[in-house]
Design an enzyme around this catalytic site. Structure first.
Site, PDB file in Angstrom:
ATOM      1  N   CYS A   1       0.821  -1.217   0.000  1.00  0.00           N
ATOM      2  CA  CYS A   1       0.000   0.000   0.000  1.00  0.00           C
ATOM      3  C   CYS A   1       0.855   1.267   0.000  1.00  0.00           C
ATOM      4  O   CYS A   1       0.635   2.171  -0.816  1.00  0.00           O
ATOM      5  CB  CYS A   1      -0.953  -0.007   1.195  1.00  0.00           C
ATOM      6  SG  CYS A   1      -0.167  -0.319   2.801  1.00  0.00           S
ATOM      7  N   TYR A   2       1.852   1.346   0.888  1.00  0.00           N
ATOM      8  CA  TYR A   2       2.739   2.507   0.888  1.00  0.00           C
ATOM      9  C   TYR A   2       3.478   2.649  -0.450  1.00  0.00           C
ATOM     10  O   TYR A   2       3.554   3.752  -1.007  1.00  0.00           O
ATOM     11  CB  TYR A   2       3.755   2.405   2.020  1.00  0.00           C
ATOM     12  CG  TYR A   2       3.271   2.816   3.385  1.00  0.00           C
ATOM     13  CD1 TYR A   2       2.744   4.080   3.627  1.00  0.00           C
ATOM     14  CD2 TYR A   2       3.383   1.948   4.467  1.00  0.00           C
ATOM     15  CE1 TYR A   2       2.334   4.461   4.901  1.00  0.00           C
ATOM     16  CE2 TYR A   2       2.978   2.319   5.742  1.00  0.00           C
ATOM     17  CZ  TYR A   2       2.447   3.585   5.956  1.00  0.00           C
ATOM     18  OH  TYR A   2       2.054   3.958   7.216  1.00  0.00           O
TER      19      TYR A   2
END
Length: 366
Positions: free
Chosen positions: A164-165
């Site tokens: 996600c990051y």
């Protein structure tokens, strides 16, 4: 596409299954949980009440026996029930151990864990805490940043769906890096902030909502740092933060550009990269978490100081959707030859209040 999902009890698995249920070119054949899971035998909706009446499929325990019964035996002998693809929403070690067996059986793998994101075997003990034993399958894996790696995803037997990051960070960085606008060897800093759902569904004091306060964590040693650096092609400093809200993620990237780079060049780089990408929204103001939560969108905005040659770019996504499940579905769409956003967006209306026109996000049937 006939599919199975392994890891159906977690947050990401649940979001993925919800998306698959709404997709008219995908059929779910099996939903699986770990071998000793207390959820085995229950229905999916019993764990995730939001899907009551929509997905009441039973959860099966994954084991060698299950694999031998439904994969080894049926792939060759029962084409009607043979799987085309499997999604891993599992711990990293599990996908690293089992993905190769599915690939060998002729089944595409979309891995939402970190089991195949890093290219170097030596990085896994340091950043993921286990020794990766499957160098052959690792060599087959292709990174799945959907807006940037369409051709690789289309031909891949195993897609490593980005974290996600890294998704938010790379969407912010790649228009700049691909146009070679950054000052060589200059500092690139990524500050990320995520809601507590990013820690998963398993209970722990660190992610207990009553205990969470805005705070940095794993500074200079987070497992997503080498992933961002690897895929951006530049070394980054990554500073993750945990925030007291449920879902959503914001990454803000700061980097220095070459002398003479203009604001117009920066604008053109982002416009050219994303003007035809349905899930990327280029904003005139800084993005907000609330505007992307529960959506597959990535919202981007940037500011460039020409005198200081400093560019700041922010990208907001839903960590469970664009940062995981929705991007996995984008990759599956690409592998099927569909538009990557197929099944992720409703029909939309554009035009003046007196003259609306309908824009369909479904592919042409002509």
């Amino acid at each position: 596409m006939k599919v199975a999902v392994i890891g159906a009890s977690g947050y990401v698995g649940a979001e993925l299954i919800g998306l698959l249920c709404q997709h008219d070119n995908i059929s779910i054949q099996h939903l699986l949980v770990s071998e000793n899971s207390a959820s085995s035998g229950k229905t999916f909706a019993a764990l995730h009440g939001r899907w009551q009446g929509i997905c009441d499929l039973p959860l099966q325990s994954f084991s060698q026996t299950w694999f031998d019964t439904f994969i080894s035996d049926k792939q060759d002998n029962d084409a009607e029930h043979a799987l085309d693809a499997v999604f891993f929403a599992t711990p990293h070690e599990f996908s690293a151990l089992w993905a190769g067996a599915f690939v060998e059986a002729g089944i595409k793998v979309f891995d939402l864990s970190g089991g195949f994101r890093l290219k170097e075997l030596a990085d896994y003990p340091q950043y993921y805490g286990f020794e990766h034993q499957d160098i052959n399958t690792l060599s087959l894996a292709h990174y799945g940043l959907a807006e940037w790696q369409h051709e690789q995803i289309a031909g891949a037997d195993l897609v490593a769906v980005p974290g996600c990051y890294p998704t938010a960070s790379l969407l912010a960085l790649k228009p700049v890096i691909s146009n070679k606008l950054q000052l060589e060897n200059s500092l690139v800093v990524v500050n990320g902030i995520s809601g507590v759902s990013g820690a998963g569904r398993t209970a722990s004091l660190a992610s207990n909502f009553n205990e969470v306060s805005l705070m940095p964590y794993n500074i200079l040693k987070h497992r997503h740092q080498p992933e961002i650096s690897q895929e951006a092609g530049v070394e980054v400093i990554f500073n993750p933060h945990l925030a007291p809200y449920k879902r959503g993620l914001l990454a803000t990237v700061t980097l220095q550009l070459k002398t003479g780079v203009s604001a117009a060049q920066v604008d053109a780089a982002f416009t050219h990269a994303y003007q035809d990408k349905a899930l990327i929204r280029l904003l005139d103001a800084w993005p907000k978490i609330d505007n992307v939560a529960h959506t597959p969108f990535a919202d981007l905005h940037w500011q460039y100081d020409e005198k200081k040659q400093v560019l700041v770019v922010s990208c907001a996504i839903d960590n469970l959707l664009k940062g995981a499940a929705a991007q996995a579905l984008q990759c599956a769409n690409i592998s099927m030859g569909l538009p990557d956003h197929y099944g992720l967006l409703p029909q939309t209306f554009v035009g003046s209040s007196d003259d609306y026109s309908l824009v369909s996000h479904a592919p042409s049937t002509k």
